[in-house]
Design a protein around this motif. Structure first.
Motif, PDB file in Angstrom:
ATOM      1  N   GLN A  76       0.222   9.623   9.025  1.00  0.00           N
ATOM      2  CA  GLN A  76      -1.119  10.047   9.174  1.00  0.00           C
ATOM      3  C   GLN A  76      -1.962   9.698   7.633  1.00  0.00           C
ATOM      4  OE1 GLN A  76      -1.128  14.360  10.418  1.00  0.00           O
ATOM      5  NE2 GLN A  76      -2.745  13.631  11.898  1.00  0.00           N
ATOM      6  N   VAL A  77      -1.233  10.038   6.617  1.00  0.00           N
ATOM      7  CA  VAL A  77      -1.507  10.002   5.313  1.00  0.00           C
ATOM      8  C   VAL A  77      -1.651   8.282   4.877  1.00  0.00           C
ATOM      9  CG1 VAL A  77      -1.148  10.185   2.731  1.00  0.00           C
ATOM     10  CG2 VAL A  77      -0.966  11.869   4.469  1.00  0.00           C
ATOM     11  N   MET A  78      -0.606   7.682   5.310  1.00  0.00           N
ATOM     12  CA  MET A  78      -0.597   6.235   5.033  1.00  0.00           C
ATOM     13  C   MET A  78      -1.382   5.419   5.948  1.00  0.00           C
ATOM     14  SD  MET A  78       3.745   5.323   4.155  1.00  0.00           S
ATOM     15  CE  MET A  78       4.096   5.610   5.856  1.00  0.00           C
ATOM     16  N   ALA A  79      -1.732   5.805   6.912  1.00  0.00           N
ATOM     17  CA  ALA A  79      -2.650   5.276   7.905  1.00  0.00           C
ATOM     18  C   ALA A  79      -4.117   5.449   7.239  1.00  0.00           C
ATOM     19  CB  ALA A  79      -2.828   5.630   9.336  1.00  0.00           C
ATOM     20  N   TRP A  80      -4.340   6.710   6.907  1.00  0.00           N
ATOM     21  CA  TRP A  80      -5.589   7.068   6.413  1.00  0.00           C
ATOM     22  C   TRP A  80      -5.835   6.541   5.044  1.00  0.00           C
ATOM     23  CZ3 TRP A  80      -5.759   9.171   1.287  1.00  0.00           C
ATOM     24  CH2 TRP A  80      -7.190   9.723   0.881  1.00  0.00           C
ATOM     25  N   SER A  81      -4.874   6.322   4.365  1.00  0.00           N
ATOM     26  CA  SER A  81      -4.886   5.494   2.818  1.00  0.00           C
ATOM     27  C   SER A  81      -5.559   3.962   2.865  1.00  0.00           C
ATOM     28  CB  SER A  81      -3.623   5.378   2.089  1.00  0.00           C
ATOM     29  OG  SER A  81      -2.586   4.562   2.889  1.00  0.00           O
ATOM     30  N   GLN A  82      -5.505   3.426   4.090  1.00  0.00           N
ATOM     31  CA  GLN A  82      -5.653   2.169   4.196  1.00  0.00           C
ATOM     32  C   GLN A  82      -7.317   1.930   4.237  1.00  0.00           C
ATOM     33  OE1 GLN A  82      -3.113  -0.466   3.967  1.00  0.00           O
ATOM     34  NE2 GLN A  82      -2.415   1.553   2.851  1.00  0.00           N
ATOM     35  N   LEU A  83      -8.037   2.780   4.775  1.00  0.00           N
ATOM     36  CA  LEU A  83      -9.339   2.992   4.883  1.00  0.00           C
ATOM     37  C   LEU A  83     -10.168   3.721   3.696  1.00  0.00           C
ATOM     38  CD1 LEU A  83     -11.957   2.547   6.601  1.00  0.00           C
ATOM     39  CD2 LEU A  83     -11.202   4.744   7.686  1.00  0.00           C
ATOM     40  N   HIS A  84      -9.513   4.776   3.040  1.00  0.00           N
ATOM     41  CA  HIS A  84     -10.061   5.605   2.237  1.00  0.00           C
ATOM     42  C   HIS A  84      -9.823   5.588   0.887  1.00  0.00           C
ATOM     43  CE1 HIS A  84     -11.975   8.200   5.514  1.00  0.00           C
ATOM     44  NE2 HIS A  84     -10.976   7.898   6.360  1.00  0.00           N
ATOM     45  N   THR A  85      -8.823   4.613   0.387  1.00  0.00           N
ATOM     46  CA  THR A  85      -8.479   4.402  -0.958  1.00  0.00           C
ATOM     47  C   THR A  85      -8.664   2.799  -1.375  1.00  0.00           C
ATOM     48  OG1 THR A  85      -6.299   3.821  -0.563  1.00  0.00           O
ATOM     49  CG2 THR A  85      -6.808   6.247  -0.716  1.00  0.00           C
ATOM     50  N   THR A  86      -9.101   2.652  -2.689  1.00  0.00           N
ATOM     51  CA  THR A  86      -8.862   1.195  -3.146  1.00  0.00           C
ATOM     52  C   THR A  86      -7.550   0.877  -3.236  1.00  0.00           C
ATOM     53  OG1 THR A  86     -11.041   1.697  -4.058  1.00  0.00           O
ATOM     54  CG2 THR A  86      -9.773  -0.151  -4.945  1.00  0.00           C
ATOM     55  N   SER A  87      -6.745   1.229  -3.697  1.00  0.00           N
ATOM     56  CA  SER A  87      -5.203   0.986  -3.781  1.00  0.00           C
ATOM     57  C   SER A  87      -4.329   2.104  -3.884  1.00  0.00           C
ATOM     58  CB  SER A  87      -5.147   0.260  -5.416  1.00  0.00           C
ATOM     59  OG  SER A  87      -4.021  -0.159  -5.714  1.00  0.00           O
ATOM     60  N   VAL A  88      -2.990   1.597  -3.303  1.00  0.00           N
ATOM     61  CA  VAL A  88      -1.925   2.608  -3.119  1.00  0.00           C
ATOM     62  C   VAL A  88      -0.686   2.427  -3.969  1.00  0.00           C
ATOM     63  CG1 VAL A  88      -0.854   4.078  -1.618  1.00  0.00           C
ATOM     64  CG2 VAL A  88      -3.011   3.171  -0.890  1.00  0.00           C
ATOM     65  N   ILE A  89      -0.287   2.869  -4.621  1.00  0.00           N
ATOM     66  CA  ILE A  89       1.063   2.822  -5.268  1.00  0.00           C
ATOM     67  C   ILE A  89       2.221   3.622  -4.717  1.00  0.00           C
ATOM     68  CG2 ILE A  89       2.471   3.078  -7.441  1.00  0.00           C
ATOM     69  CD1 ILE A  89       0.425   2.653  -9.051  1.00  0.00           C
ATOM     70  N   HIS A  90       3.222   3.048  -4.240  1.00  0.00           N
ATOM     71  CA  HIS A  90       4.275   3.766  -3.396  1.00  0.00           C
ATOM     72  C   HIS A  90       5.535   3.614  -4.279  1.00  0.00           C
ATOM     73  CE1 HIS A  90       1.718   1.947  -0.043  1.00  0.00           C
ATOM     74  NE2 HIS A  90       1.869   2.599   0.458  1.00  0.00           N
ATOM     75  N   ILE A  91       6.101   4.705  -4.463  1.00  0.00           N
ATOM     76  CA  ILE A  91       7.380   4.812  -5.410  1.00  0.00           C
ATOM     77  C   ILE A  91       8.635   4.869  -4.759  1.00  0.00           C
ATOM     78  CG2 ILE A  91       8.403   5.755  -7.437  1.00  0.00           C
ATOM     79  CD1 ILE A  91       5.611   6.498  -8.214  1.00  0.00           C
ATOM     80  N   CYS A  92       9.689   4.326  -4.912  1.00  0.00           N
ATOM     81  CA  CYS A  92      10.913   4.180  -4.568  1.00  0.00           C
ATOM     82  C   CYS A  92      11.184   4.566  -3.183  1.00  0.00           C
ATOM     83  CB  CYS A  92      11.829   5.302  -5.413  1.00  0.00           C
ATOM     84  SG  CYS A  92      13.573   5.408  -5.118  1.00  0.00           S
ATOM     85  N   TRP A  93      11.544   5.884  -2.511  1.00  0.00           N
ATOM     86  CA  TRP A  93      11.570   6.026  -1.087  1.00  0.00           C
ATOM     87  C   TRP A  93      10.153   5.992  -0.512  1.00  0.00           C
ATOM     88  CZ3 TRP A  93       9.303   9.615   2.206  1.00  0.00           C
ATOM     89  CH2 TRP A  93       9.523   9.433   3.578  1.00  0.00           C
ATOM     90  N   GLY A  94       9.089   6.552  -1.169  1.00  0.00           N
ATOM     91  CA  GLY A  94       8.002   6.187  -0.743  1.00  0.00           C
ATOM     92  C   GLY A  94       7.580   4.823  -0.595  1.00  0.00           C
ATOM     93  N   ALA A  95       8.131   3.975  -1.106  1.00  0.00           N
ATOM     94  CA  ALA A  95       7.791   2.256  -1.255  1.00  0.00           C
ATOM     95  C   ALA A  95       8.705   1.981   0.165  1.00  0.00           C
ATOM     96  CB  ALA A  95       8.328   1.875  -2.286  1.00  0.00           C
ATOM     97  N   GLN A  96       9.869   2.366   0.297  1.00  0.00           N
ATOM     98  CA  GLN A  96      10.705   2.115   1.619  1.00  0.00           C
ATOM     99  C   GLN A  96       9.861   2.517   2.721  1.00  0.00           C
ATOM    100  OE1 GLN A  96      14.977   2.873   1.088  1.00  0.00           O
ATOM    101  NE2 GLN A  96      14.685   2.832  -1.243  1.00  0.00           N
ATOM    102  N   ALA A  97       9.151   3.734   2.680  1.00  0.00           N
ATOM    103  CA  ALA A  97       8.607   4.444   4.020  1.00  0.00           C
ATOM    104  C   ALA A  97       7.483   3.494   4.211  1.00  0.00           C
ATOM    105  CB  ALA A  97       8.295   5.626   3.769  1.00  0.00           C
ATOM    106  N   GLY A  98       6.854   2.815   3.074  1.00  0.00           N
ATOM    107  CA  GLY A  98       5.547   2.404   3.106  1.00  0.00           C
ATOM    108  C   GLY A  98       5.783   0.868   3.688  1.00  0.00           C
ATOM    109  N   LEU A  99       6.720   0.253   3.196  1.00  0.00           N
ATOM    110  CA  LEU A  99       7.220  -1.090   3.890  1.00  0.00           C
ATOM    111  C   LEU A  99       7.590  -1.086   5.244  1.00  0.00           C
ATOM    112  CD1 LEU A  99       9.197  -2.353   0.609  1.00  0.00           C
ATOM    113  CD2 LEU A  99       7.014  -3.208   1.268  1.00  0.00           C
ATOM    114  N   TYR A 100       8.078   0.146   5.685  1.00  0.00           N
ATOM    115  CA  TYR A 100       8.756   0.325   7.045  1.00  0.00           C
ATOM    116  C   TYR A 100       7.714   0.571   7.975  1.00  0.00           C
ATOM    117  CZ  TYR A 100      11.001   2.339  10.943  1.00  0.00           C
ATOM    118  OH  TYR A 100      11.467   2.431  12.292  1.00  0.00           O
ATOM    119  N   TYR A 101       6.582   1.300   7.447  1.00  0.00           N
ATOM    120  CA  TYR A 101       5.396   1.632   8.293  1.00  0.00           C
ATOM    121  C   TYR A 101       4.364   0.565   8.643  1.00  0.00           C
ATOM    122  CZ  TYR A 101       1.029   3.802   9.595  1.00  0.00           C
ATOM    123  OH  TYR A 101      -0.333   3.739  10.313  1.00  0.00           O
ATOM    124  N   HIS A 102       4.088  -0.024   7.107  1.00  0.00           N
ATOM    125  CA  HIS A 102       2.981  -0.978   7.310  1.00  0.00           C
ATOM    126  C   HIS A 102       3.614  -2.509   7.605  1.00  0.00           C
ATOM    127  CE1 HIS A 102       0.038   1.583   5.432  1.00  0.00           C
ATOM    128  NE2 HIS A 102       0.799   1.901   4.380  1.00  0.00           N
TER     129      HIS A 102
END
Length: 306
Positions: A126-152
């Motif tokens: 939910q947060v990652m989907a929301w971030s694409q609309l409601h933020t200008t930029s998103v930094i994903h770190i380590c496992w957060g980066a792996q999760a983001g790459l998998y989801y997006h």
């Protein structure tokens, strides 16, 4: 300009001892500028350590920054007091209709679990989907980066035979404005049991910004510049890898000494060779977000084309 923090926020006293200035709310409200609004989704167990590390980096900008911390309510946070979470952290329900200049999604020590088995996975989606609309930029770190790459982008993670652990040289592969001022080769900490399947990277949506011949891609950015993926830990303190090593030893894990880290066998002396890179990266990011974000935050969804 300084970060605005509540007077009794725990990290504030630590940062003040380091001459990192945090402005009080009353004085901040008297300044006739629009501060940057940042949101930090802190998934790390020791939340206060991570708060200090990230606030230390973003505090060096000349911009005033308002920071909110986000928790995932579907997870039972065992390593931080519930009073700390209740006082200083928001839930997704609190922010889902808000807009932010930037979002940081931290790592989490759960690389070995399949993504779908993480207890807060659906809420994170939910947060990652929301971030694409409601933020200008998103930094994903380590496992957060792996999760983001998998989801997006559908990029799966791969399991290593042993923990990738140490400080590694990384070479810039492209010129990107977020790495303006970086040396062609720079150092950065890595601490993870998994990597990414680089064969699944599509060049039309992702660009590899930095890599290491031995461990592969370390930094990726989406071609629209919205999503930044840092597979390492620029935010780490000088002794973070040492503390992780001792923790793993106490837990009976077969973690080897971090490479390119200790200066001798005594494990007492460490030279921090990534601190400057870390500050420069976050300074560049904040400046970039400041330049790109509309003055009126309610215009961010329009900017993102939604």
């Amino acid at each position: 300009m300084p970060i605005k923090l509540p007077t009794d926020f725990p990290a504030k006293s630590v940062l003040e001892t380091e001459d990192i200035f945090a402005i009080e709310e009353k004085r901040a409200k008297q300044q006739d500028i629009r501060p940057l609004r940042l949101l930090i989704l802190n998934l790390m167990p020791n939340k206060i350590d991570t708060e200090i590390q990230l606030l230390r980096l973003i505090s060096q900008s000349p911009l005033q920054i308002d920071v909110d911390f986000l928790k995932l309510v579907s997870h039972n946070h065992k390593n931080v007091s519930q009073s700390h979470l209740a006082k200083f952290y928001l839930s997704f329900a609190d922010i889902q209709n808000e807009n932010y200049d930037g979002l940081i999604i931290t790592g989490a020590p759960i690389e070995k679990l399949p993504f779908e088995e993480v207890d807060y996975w659906e809420e994170l989606l939910q947060v990652m989907a929301w971030s694409q609309l409601h933020t200008t930029s998103v930094i994903h770190i380590c496992w957060g980066a792996q999760a983001g790459l998998y989801y997006h982008y559908g990029i799966e993670k791969i399991q290593y035979d042993e923990k990738l652990f140490g400080v590694y040289p990384q070479r810039l592969r492209i010129n990107h404005r977020l790495f303006r001022g970086f040396d062609d080769v720079f150092m950065g900490p890595q601490s993870r049991y998994t990597g990414i399947n680089e064969h699944q990277i599509r060049e039309d949506v992702l660009q590899i910004v930095a890599s290491n011949e031995e461990i592969g891609a370390t930094i990726l950015i989406s071609t629209d510049d919205h999503n930044i993926f840092l597979l390492g830990h620029f935010e780490y303190d000088t002794d973070s890898l040492k503390r992780e090593f001792l923790r793993d030893q106490s837990a009976g894990l077969a973690t080897k000494l971090p490479v390119n880290y200790f200066e001798d066998s005594s494990m007492e002396k460490v030279t921090n060779c990534w601190r400057g890179n870390a500050h420069l990266l976050y300074h560049n990011w904040l400046n970039d977000v400041y330049q790109v974000t509309p003055y009126h935050l309610e215009d961010i969804p329009k900017m993102n084309g939604k």
